[in-house]
Design an enzyme around this catalytic site. Structure first.
Site, PDB file in Angstrom:
ATOM      1  N   ASP A  94       0.795  -1.229   0.000  1.00  0.00           N
ATOM      2  CA  ASP A  94       0.000   0.000   0.000  1.00  0.00           C
ATOM      3  C   ASP A  94       0.824   1.274   0.000  1.00  0.00           C
ATOM      4  O   ASP A  94       0.293   2.356   0.243  1.00  0.00           O
ATOM      5  CB  ASP A  94      -0.951   0.002   1.201  1.00  0.00           C
ATOM      6  CG  ASP A  94      -0.199   0.041   2.528  1.00  0.00           C
ATOM      7  OD1 ASP A  94       0.983  -0.364   2.562  1.00  0.00           O
ATOM      8  OD2 ASP A  94      -0.788   0.472   3.533  1.00  0.00           O
ATOM      9  N   GLU A  95       2.117   1.186  -0.289  1.00  0.00           N
ATOM     10  CA  GLU A  95       2.948   2.384  -0.202  1.00  0.00           C
ATOM     11  C   GLU A  95       4.141   2.274  -1.144  1.00  0.00           C
ATOM     12  O   GLU A  95       4.701   1.200  -1.337  1.00  0.00           O
ATOM     13  CB  GLU A  95       3.438   2.547   1.239  1.00  0.00           C
ATOM     14  CG  GLU A  95       4.110   3.869   1.528  1.00  0.00           C
ATOM     15  CD  GLU A  95       4.374   4.052   3.020  1.00  0.00           C
ATOM     16  OE1 GLU A  95       4.657   5.189   3.421  1.00  0.00           O
ATOM     17  OE2 GLU A  95       4.292   3.061   3.778  1.00  0.00           O
TER      18      GLU A  95
END
Length: 354
Positions: A94-95
């Protein structure tokens, strides 16, 4: 991404929207992998015991993690990143860091690019993302948390020093809870306080991390965005529905974990020399035991044999709630000098009993 795992669950199940949910764990057992913003209002955080999460938020709903689904959406998001630049360094599902100094759109504004990317992510996945934009990875990372959720923050070159001086020390990337408390005791509460300390003073109190703190508070962070970041460790761990004290049961669990690691090693086509056994006791204290050999291994039999040796290395002090095995010193390692971030990178597959 904003509360990624929890947001995916709310996206796929409308009944969960607007409600406090935790991905992972259960009301009686386990650990929270992610919490929705509704749950965070009650102090629920990732890596928190499910029991504490339930105590903080009695109405919390526990949802089983679906990593295949999270990976699927993560790939959709990364495909958007690559529309703008090939310099994409994923940190997790997610990053990621993006270097858009030279980008495929020819857009001179990183702020506008971030806004476009966030809009495309929303259109393609239905999920919200936040962004930090600045002159290096450290400041961009810190800035990405400023206007969460569903926002972005740009720190222009001329704003960097003022931004860092006013920043609360606990918001500095790399300053965890224990370090923050130590800094508080030393009278360091903001970036300005940190900047007032000499490099020698910080090295004396924080060891090898001292020079890092000295530089970043002055906006100095030389790490480049590395699209081909090499994996430094691979592991798997299991949190149990009930504490176990029998070494026979522990060996059974370690056998399953070793099999999982073998599958992942074969898929990644890597091997390693160092096996580390991770043990979390019922009182949540953590212990690691490691052994390095002179040759690379990747088979479950050899991994299990070393894990077994580490298990019997000393007597268990209490019943166990989690066991994990990781393999490091991989044959992907380069003899060249590695940055702090590269050295830290570990890929661990979490497993929970439900």
């Amino acid at each position: 991404m904003d509360a990624f795992y929890a947001s995916v669950e709310q996206l796929d199940n409308p009944e969960l929207r607007g409600k406090p949910i935790a991905v992972g764990g259960s009301s009686q057992r386990g650990v929270v992998s992610a919490a929705s913003y509704e749950a965070r209002k009650f102090g629920v955080r990732s890596a928190m015991s499910s029991v504490i999460a339930k105590r903080n938020c009695p109405d919390i709903i526990f949802v089983k993690a679906r990593f295949d689904r999270y990976r699927e959406i993560s790939q959709q998001i990364r495909s958007i990143f690559f529309e703008y630049t090939d310099l994409v360094e994923p940190l997790s599902l997610d990053e990621a860091y993006l270097d858009v100094t030279e980008n495929k759109k020819g857009n001179p504004s990183a702020t506008m690019i971030a806004r476009e990317i966030r809009e495309k992510i929303k259109q393609k996945t239905g999920l919200n993302a936040s962004a930090g934009i600045s002159v290096n990875k450290f400041i961009a990372k810190v800035a990405s948390d400023i206007n969460k959720p569903n926002g972005q923050k740009t720190v222009n070159p001329e704003e960097v020093l003022d931004f860092l001086e006013q920043l609360e020390i606990r918001k500095f990337y790399g300053v965890g809870k224990v370090t923050a408390e130590k800094m508080y005791r030393l009278g360091i509460f903001t970036g300005k306080d940190l900047k007032s300390k000499s490099e020698a003073y910080l090295a004396d109190h924080f060891g090898k991390h001292g020079p890092y703190y000295y530089n970043v508070v002055r906006g100095i962070h030389e790490s480049e965005v590395k699209p081909n970041r090499m994996r430094k460790s691979l592991g798997a761990e299991r949190t149990f529905s009930e504490n176990i004290s029998s070494e026979i049961f522990m060996l059974e669990k370690l056998t399953n974990i070793a099999e999982e690691i073998e599958r992942r090693l074969q898929k990644s086509k890597v091997a390693g020399k160092t096996v580390t056994l991770k043990i979390k006791y019922s009182d949540f204290t953590l212990q690691t035991r490691s052994k390095t050999i002179s040759y690379f291994i990747s088979s479950k039999e050899l991994i299990l044999e070393m894990a077994k040796e580490l298990l019997y290395q000393e007597k268990m002090k209490d019943s166990v709630r989690l066991l994990g095995i990781s393999l490091s010193n991989l044959n992907t390692d380069s003899p060249s000098v590695k940055t702090k971030e590269e050295k830290k990178e570990v890929a661990v597959q979490l497993k929970f009993d439900f």
